[in-house]
Structure formats: structure tokens, C-alpha cells
Design a protein around this motif. Structure first.
Motif, short mmCIF file in Angstrom:
data_model
loop_
_atom_site.label_atom_id
_atom_site.label_comp_id
_atom_site.label_asym_id
_atom_site.label_seq_id
_atom_site.Cartn_x
_atom_site.Cartn_y
_atom_site.Cartn_z
N ASN A 148 32.87 0.69 -24.48
CA ASN A 148 31.90 1.58 -25.12
C ASN A 148 31.89 1.44 -26.63
OD1 ASN A 148 30.94 3.49 -22.78
ND2 ASN A 148 33.16 3.30 -22.52
N ASP A 149 32.51 0.36 -27.13
CA ASP A 149 32.53 0.07 -28.57
C ASP A 149 33.09 1.23 -29.38
OD1 ASP A 149 31.44 -2.47 -28.19
OD2 ASP A 149 29.40 -1.69 -28.23
N LEU A 150 34.11 1.90 -28.84
CA LEU A 150 34.75 2.98 -29.57
C LEU A 150 35.92 2.41 -30.38
CD1 LEU A 150 34.87 5.69 -26.75
CD2 LEU A 150 33.24 5.52 -28.64
N GLY A 151 36.44 3.21 -31.27
CA GLY A 151 37.58 2.80 -32.06
C GLY A 151 38.87 3.41 -31.52
N GLU A 152 39.94 3.13 -32.18
CA GLU A 152 41.24 3.70 -31.84
C GLU A 152 42.04 3.82 -33.12
OE1 GLU A 152 43.73 4.92 -30.48
OE2 GLU A 152 43.24 5.28 -28.40
N GLY A 153 43.16 4.50 -33.00
CA GLY A 153 44.01 4.66 -34.16
C GLY A 153 45.16 3.67 -34.17
N GLY A 154 45.84 3.59 -35.28
CA GLY A 154 47.05 2.80 -35.36
C GLY A 154 46.84 1.31 -35.16
N VAL A 155 47.90 0.67 -34.68
CA VAL A 155 47.87 -0.77 -34.44
C VAL A 155 46.83 -1.13 -33.39
CG1 VAL A 155 49.19 -2.72 -33.54
CG2 VAL A 155 50.24 -1.16 -35.17
N THR A 156 46.71 -0.29 -32.35
CA THR A 156 45.72 -0.56 -31.31
C THR A 156 44.32 -0.56 -31.91
OG1 THR A 156 47.14 0.55 -29.69
CG2 THR A 156 44.85 0.16 -29.07
N GLY A 157 44.07 0.35 -32.85
CA GLY A 157 42.77 0.39 -33.51
C GLY A 157 42.50 -0.89 -34.29
N ILE A 158 43.54 -1.40 -34.94
CA ILE A 158 43.40 -2.66 -35.69
C ILE A 158 43.12 -3.82 -34.74
CG2 ILE A 158 44.60 -4.31 -37.16
CD1 ILE A 158 46.16 -1.95 -38.33
N THR A 159 43.84 -3.85 -33.60
CA THR A 159 43.63 -4.94 -32.64
C THR A 159 42.22 -4.88 -32.04
OG1 THR A 159 44.52 -3.64 -30.79
CG2 THR A 159 46.07 -4.97 -32.05
N ILE A 160 41.71 -3.66 -31.85
CA ILE A 160 40.36 -3.51 -31.31
C ILE A 160 39.32 -3.99 -32.31
CG2 ILE A 160 38.62 -1.82 -30.60
CD1 ILE A 160 40.85 -0.25 -29.25
N ILE A 161 39.53 -3.67 -33.59
CA ILE A 161 38.61 -4.15 -34.63
C ILE A 161 38.61 -5.68 -34.66
CG2 ILE A 161 38.25 -4.30 -37.13
CD1 ILE A 161 39.27 -1.44 -37.36
N LEU A 162 39.79 -6.27 -34.58
CA LEU A 162 39.89 -7.74 -34.57
C LEU A 162 39.25 -8.32 -33.31
CD1 LEU A 162 43.52 -8.21 -35.93
CD2 LEU A 162 41.36 -8.57 -37.14
N TYR A 163 39.32 -7.57 -32.21
CA TYR A 163 38.68 -8.02 -30.97
C TYR A 163 37.16 -8.01 -31.12
CZ TYR A 163 36.97 -8.02 -26.17
OH TYR A 163 36.28 -8.31 -25.01
N TYR A 164 36.63 -6.94 -31.73
CA TYR A 164 35.18 -6.86 -31.95
C TYR A 164 34.69 -7.98 -32.88
CZ TYR A 164 35.30 -2.14 -29.91
OH TYR A 164 35.43 -1.06 -29.08
N LEU A 165 35.50 -8.32 -33.85
CA LEU A 165 35.09 -9.32 -34.84
C LEU A 165 35.30 -10.76 -34.38
CD1 LEU A 165 36.46 -7.70 -38.14
CD2 LEU A 165 34.07 -7.86 -37.41
N TYR A 166 36.47 -11.03 -33.75
CA TYR A 166 36.83 -12.40 -33.45
C TYR A 166 37.16 -12.66 -31.98
CZ TYR A 166 37.52 -12.07 -38.49
OH TYR A 166 37.35 -11.83 -39.84
N GLN A 167 37.09 -11.63 -31.15
CA GLN A 167 37.41 -11.74 -29.72
C GLN A 167 38.88 -12.11 -29.49
OE1 GLN A 167 35.06 -11.08 -27.04
NE2 GLN A 167 34.18 -10.13 -28.86
N TRP A 168 39.75 -11.73 -30.43
CA TRP A 168 41.18 -11.98 -30.25
C TRP A 168 41.73 -11.03 -29.20
CZ3 TRP A 168 43.12 -12.37 -36.03
CH2 TRP A 168 42.57 -13.54 -36.59
#
Length: 279
Positions: free
Chosen positions: A30-50
Motif C-alpha cells: 500500500n506504499d506506506l512508510g515505517e519507522g526506524g531501520v525498517t522504514g529506511i529499508t522500505i524507502i530504499l526498496y521503493y527507490l531501488y527495489q533492494w
């Protein structure tokens, strides 16, 4: 000791699994965010599919180096186990999905599962590293509530995700994190909420006797003294369930309508008549 370790291990597995489900079933789809390290990993996933699982493991490995100074040995071991399990479950459940297009419903369930997962892990003595370590440091050094300290640090990451997910998703993410905080707080603080009652009355003996006879509850008598009157008084202290409050009020009102009574919320009540301390 082995029984406790086994129970804690099961809790870590369940907690990590629930948190991974929250991320892969409700947050990322649902393209939501998260907090902490998980939030950072999700942002990187949205940007680079890591891979969130792999990135989560790498970042948390570095943070554990910092966190070990503020955690006891058991917490360090449990945290390492929780991080590995969390990364593993994030990878294993990455293709799971749930048929729901309602953003608010997904945010609610994401908050419930995420909060329950982290709460179970923390209650077992571990953490998911990342901002959870920062929250534990704030609790130890500044005496902050762990749940709200975690919310504070998580919101910093969440607001950074605004430029990726937009305003609407950001607001839903904040709602999800608030729900997660309340669920997590409930699990960490206790699963058996009770009421602690303090009673000051001139007829304390009558009230105590009725509580014993009618409610079958124990009463602790404390010695008190009025500051203004300098009069010594006996203060009654009673722990009861929420359902017993009305019965106690009737007993107090019948014995002394001028009695002074305060009722407090308490959690995790152990001892005779409640939950055994070993549990």
C-alpha cells in the motif's frame, strides 16, 4: 531456566513473524512508510527495489555494535536472534499478499500486527535493533516510556519518507504507527490489567471486613497521617478486577459515604489471588 529460554525463543519467532507480515502484507503493498531501520529499508526498496530483509540485516548489524553497550548479555543475544529472524521472515513472506484495497483498513491491521510483533519481542527481552535500541537507551538514561520513545524516533524516519510516499500515505503511516504504539504498550506493560484502590475512612474496619467477606479479596492496611490535622489514619489498599469496582464502591458508600477513595490502573498483578509470579 531452560523453560524460560524456550518460551522466550518461541516469543521471538512469533514476534518476528508478525512484524514481517505487517510489512509485507500491509505496508509495502500500500506504499506506506515505517519507522526506524525498517522504514529506511522500505524507502530504499521503493527507490531501488533492494531487498528489505537483506538491507535490514546489514543496517542492524552496524547498530548492534553501538547498542551492545546499553544492553545486557541476554538482551544482546535475543536482539541478534530477533534481527536474524525478522530479516529471514521478511524474505520468506515477501511474495505473500492479502486481498484488500482499503488503505485505512490495511493501515490499522499493519499497526496491530507490527505493534504486537515488536511488543512480543521486547517483552521476551529482545528488540528489533534499530530505533528500538535507541528507545531502550532513552528508557535507561532518560527514563522514557519505551513505546513512546520508539514512536518519537520512528516519526523522524517517517517524515523523511514524505518525499517518496506523499502526504496521504504519510498521514496513514502516522495513524498506523500510533496504533502499533498502543498495541505494543499494552503487550509490554501487561495482559492482566487490574485496579488498585486506596481508601481513607473513619470506618476502615467495617470496609475491610466487608471486602473480605463479600468480595473475598485481601486488604492491606497502611499507616498514614493527615498533614493538616496531624491525625494518624489507617489507609486501606486493595487490588481488584475492573468488574469488582462497582461492588467495592457500594461497600464503601454503605459503610462511610464521606470516605476518600482513589482508583488507579495497574497492570501485571502477580501474587495470591491473581497470576503466579513464575508466569
Amino acid at each position: 531456566m531452560w523453560k524460560r529460554i524456550a518460551n522466550d525463543s518461541i516469543s521471538l519467532v512469533i514476534g518476528a513473524f508478525l512484524f514481517a507480515l505487517a510489512v509485507n502484507l500491509f505496508v509495502i503493498p500500500n506504499d506506506l512508510g515505517e519507522g526506524g531501520v525498517t522504514g529506511i529499508t522500505i524507502i530504499l526498496y521503493y527507490l531501488y527495489q533492494w531487498s528489505p530483509g537483506l538491507v535490514n540485516l546489514i543496517i542492524n548489524s552496524f547498530l548492534l555494535v553501538v547498542g551492545y553497550k546499553f544492553l545486557d548479555k541476554r538482551a544482546i543475544v535475543y536482539t541478534i536472534v530477533a534481527v536474524v529472524l525478522n530479516s529471514l521472515f521478511l524474505h520468506l513472506t515477501k511474495d505473500w499478499n492479502v486481498a484488500s484495497d482499503e488503505l485505512m483498513v490495511n493501515a490499522i491491521f499493519g499497526g496491530v500486527l507490527g505493534g504486537a510483533g515488536i511488543g512480543i519481542i521486547i517483552r521476551a527481552g529482545g528488540s528489533t535493533a534499530g530505533t528500538t535500541i535507541l528507545a531502550r537507551i532513552a528508557h535507561k538514561v532518560l527514563d522514557w516510556n519505551i513505546s513512546y520513545a520508539l514512536l518519537f524516533f520512528d516519526l523522524i524516519v517517517v517524515f523523511c519518507s514524505y518525499f517518496i510516499i506523499g502526504a496521504e500515505r504519510l498521514m496513514l503511516t502516522i495513524v498506523m504507527l500510533y496504533i502499533a504504539t498502543k498495541v505494543m504498550d499494552f503487550i509490554i506493560e501487561g495482559l492482566n490489567p487490574k485496579k488498585a484502590v486506596t481508601i481513607i475512612s473513619r470506618h476502615q474496619d467495617v470496609i475491610a471486613e466487608q471486602v473480605n467477606l463479600v468480595m473475598n479479596r485481601g486488604v492491606t492496611v497502611l499507616q498514614g497521617k493527615g498533614y493538616y490535622s496531624k491525625e494518624s489514619k489507617e489507609v486501606l489498599y486493595i487490588v481488584i478486577s475492573k468488574q469488582e469496582v462497582s461492588t467495592l464502591k457500594k461497600i464503601v458508600k454503605t459503610a462511610d459515604k464521606d470516605a476518600f477513595l482513589t482508583i488507579h490502573d495497574v497492570r501485571d498483578v502477580f501474587g495470591e489471588g491473581f497470576v503466579e509470579l513464575s508466569k
